[in-house]
Design a protein around this motif. Structure first.
Motif, PDB file in Angstrom:
ATOM      1  N   SER A   8      21.776  77.703  33.765  1.00 58.53           N
ATOM      2  CA  SER A   8      22.587  78.496  34.696  1.00 58.53           C
ATOM      3  C   SER A   8      21.704  79.367  35.576  1.00 58.53           C
ATOM      4  O   SER A   8      21.990  79.566  36.762  1.00 58.53           O
ATOM      5  N   MET A   9      20.604  79.876  35.004  1.00 60.38           N
ATOM      6  CA  MET A   9      19.663  80.671  35.795  1.00 60.38           C
ATOM      7  C   MET A   9      19.015  79.794  36.867  1.00 60.38           C
ATOM      8  O   MET A   9      18.906  80.192  38.037  1.00 60.38           O
ATOM      9  N   LEU A  10      18.589  78.583  36.493  1.00 56.70           N
ATOM     10  CA  LEU A  10      17.935  77.698  37.460  1.00 56.70           C
ATOM     11  C   LEU A  10      18.908  77.248  38.555  1.00 56.70           C
ATOM     12  O   LEU A  10      18.519  77.091  39.718  1.00 56.70           O
ATOM     13  N   GLU A  11      20.173  77.050  38.185  1.00 62.38           N
ATOM     14  CA  GLU A  11      21.156  76.601  39.167  1.00 62.38           C
ATOM     15  C   GLU A  11      21.379  77.666  40.238  1.00 62.38           C
ATOM     16  O   GLU A  11      21.568  77.358  41.411  1.00 62.38           O
ATOM     17  N   ARG A  12      21.310  78.950  39.838  1.00 62.39           N
ATOM     18  CA  ARG A  12      21.555  80.049  40.783  1.00 62.39           C
ATOM     19  C   ARG A  12      20.327  80.395  41.617  1.00 62.39           C
ATOM     20  O   ARG A  12      20.444  80.894  42.735  1.00 62.39           O
ATOM     21  N   ALA A  13      19.131  80.165  41.057  1.00 63.19           N
ATOM     22  CA  ALA A  13      17.898  80.659  41.691  1.00 63.19           C
ATOM     23  C   ALA A  13      17.544  79.859  42.939  1.00 63.19           C
ATOM     24  O   ALA A  13      17.845  78.668  43.052  1.00 63.19           O
TER      25      ALA A  13
ATOM     26  N   PRO B 130      14.669  78.229  45.654  1.00 67.49           N
ATOM     27  CA  PRO B 130      13.478  77.422  45.373  1.00 67.49           C
ATOM     28  C   PRO B 130      12.191  78.228  45.202  1.00 67.49           C
ATOM     29  O   PRO B 130      11.359  77.885  44.359  1.00 67.49           O
ATOM     30  N   ASN B 131      12.020  79.291  45.982  1.00 65.82           N
ATOM     31  CA  ASN B 131      10.788  80.069  45.871  1.00 65.82           C
ATOM     32  C   ASN B 131      10.661  80.679  44.474  1.00 65.82           C
ATOM     33  O   ASN B 131       9.589  80.658  43.869  1.00 65.82           O
ATOM     34  N   PHE B 132      11.776  81.222  43.951  1.00 66.37           N
ATOM     35  CA  PHE B 132      11.765  81.777  42.598  1.00 66.37           C
ATOM     36  C   PHE B 132      11.460  80.691  41.572  1.00 66.37           C
ATOM     37  O   PHE B 132      10.680  80.916  40.638  1.00 66.37           O
ATOM     38  N   LYS B 133      12.080  79.524  41.732  1.00 69.09           N
ATOM     39  CA  LYS B 133      11.869  78.444  40.769  1.00 69.09           C
ATOM     40  C   LYS B 133      10.396  78.036  40.720  1.00 69.09           C
ATOM     41  O   LYS B 133       9.854  77.772  39.640  1.00 69.09           O
ATOM     42  N   TYR B 134       9.737  78.011  41.868  1.00 71.80           N
ATOM     43  CA  TYR B 134       8.325  77.640  41.896  1.00 71.80           C
ATOM     44  C   TYR B 134       7.492  78.646  41.108  1.00 71.80           C
ATOM     45  O   TYR B 134       6.685  78.276  40.253  1.00 71.80           O
TER      46      TYR B 134
END
Length: 280
Positions: A80-85, A87-91
Motif C-alpha cells: 500500500s505504501m508503494l502504491e501511493r508513493a 517514483p522518485n521516492f520509490k527509487y
C-alpha cells in the motif's frame, strides 16, 4: 551458551518498526509491523540504526534477525505504501534498502536470519543479506513473487539469489514467482538448516543455541568475523585480489590474542578458551 533470557529489555527503535535487544554476546533485531511485518522506509531506517548499534557494541559477537509472531518473518515491502508513493521516492527507498542490507554483509559479525514464518518478497531479500538462514520447519513458505506485481525483486534479490544459485535456476524462480516451502529452500541452499520447534519461543532458544557455536569462548568470534569478511569481500573478486584480502585478514588475526590462544591450546593438547580482543 547464549540464551534468550540473557537479553536486555526490548527497546523499540525510533521509527517503531524494529525492537532491539542485546545480551550474552547476541544482538536480537525483531521486525515489528503487524500483521505481516511488511517493511517500509521506516523499518529500513530502524534496521540501519540497529546494525550500526550492534557493529559498535564490543560485547556483541552474533546478530540474529527475526520477525514478531509465529506466522511471518517478513512478507516483503508494504504494497500500500508503494502504491501511493511517487517514483522518485520509490527509487530512493530502494537505494536506502540496498545500502542498509549491504551493512549486514559489511559488518564483521555473523548475522543469522531466524525464519519463524513466511519469508517472501522483500522478506527473503532481507534474509539473503544475512550470512546464515535458519528456519522453523513447516512454519511457512518463501520466494520472490514480485513478477506478479509487474516489478522485479528490487532489494537485492536478483543479485543475491543469482550469486547463491545457478543463474538459470535463479531466473526460473524469480520469473515464475514461485513460492516454496523451507524443505525446498534447504534443498536449493537458500536455507542452511531447519529446526523442529513447537513454538516460536522454543525456536528462538534453538537459534540461540545454534549461534553459540560461533561465539567465544569455544570458538573465536573474531575468526568467524574475519572468515565472513574474506568471503563477503573476496568471493566476487579475481582470485589474486581475493587471496590478498585473505592474507591481510589473516595477518590481523595472527597479531591478536585469539590466534595465540588457539595455537597454544593446540600445542598443549587442551581446548582453547577464546576471549576476543582482536580489532575488527
Amino acid at each position: 551458551m547464549p540464551q534468550p533470557s540473557d537479553l536486555s529489555a526490548p527497546e523499540t527503535l525510533a521509527n517503531g518498526r524494529v525492537r532491539y535487544q542485546s545480551g550474552g554476546g547476541v544482538a536480537l533485531f525483531t521486525l515489528t509491523c503487524p500483521p505481516a511485518n511488511g517493511y517500509s522506509f521506516e523499518m529500513m531506517r530502524d534496521l540501519d540504526e540497529a546494525i550500526l548499534r550492534a557493529r559498535f557494541d564490543r560485547e556483541v559477537e552474533v546478530i540474529i534477525v527475526c520477525g514478531e509472531g509465529e506466522k511471518f518473518f517478513c512478507a516483503g515491502a508494504d504494497i500500500s505504501m508503494l502504491e501511493r508513493a511517487e517514483p522518485n521516492f520509490k527509487y530512493y527507498f530502494c537505494l536506502h534498502a540496498n545500502e542498509t542490507l549491504l551493512r549486514f554483509e559489511h559488518t564483521p559479525k555473523l548475522v543469522i536470519a531466524a525464519l519463524g514464518g513466511h519469508c517472501v518478497g522483500g522478506g527473503l531479500e532481507i534474509a539473503l543479506a544475512c550470512d546464515l538462514r535458519v528456519a522453523r520447519k513447516g512454519s511457512g513458505k518463501c520466494g520472490l513473487p514480485e513478477v506478479a506485481l509487474g516489478v522485479l525483486p528490487g532489494t537485492g534479490g536478483t543479485q543475491r539469489m543469482a550469486r547463491m544459485l545457478p543463474r538459470s535456476k535463479a531466473i526460473e524462480l524469480m520469473a515464475s514467482g514461485e513460492r516454496f516451502d523451507f524443505d525446498r529452500a534447504e534443498a536449493l541452499g537458500l536455507v542452511d538448516r531447519q529446526i523442529e520447534a513447537q513454538s516460536e519461543e522454543e525456536f528462538l532458544a534453538a537459534v540461540f543455541e545454534y549461534a553459540g557455536q560461533f561465539m567465544n569462548p569455544a570458538h573465536s568470534s573474531a575468526s568467524v568475523g574475519h572468515i565472513k569478511r574474506a568471503v563477503q569481500g573476496g568471493a566476487d573478486l579475481p582470485l589474486e585480489q581475493g587471496l590478498a584480502l585473505e592474507r591481510e585478514l589473516q595477518a590481523k588475526l595472527f597479531s591478536g590474542p585469539d590466534a595465540k590462544e588457539g595455537l597454544a591450546a593446540f600445542m598443549g593438547k587442551r581446548a582453547p578458551h577464546f576471549e576476543g580482543g582482536t580489532a575488527w
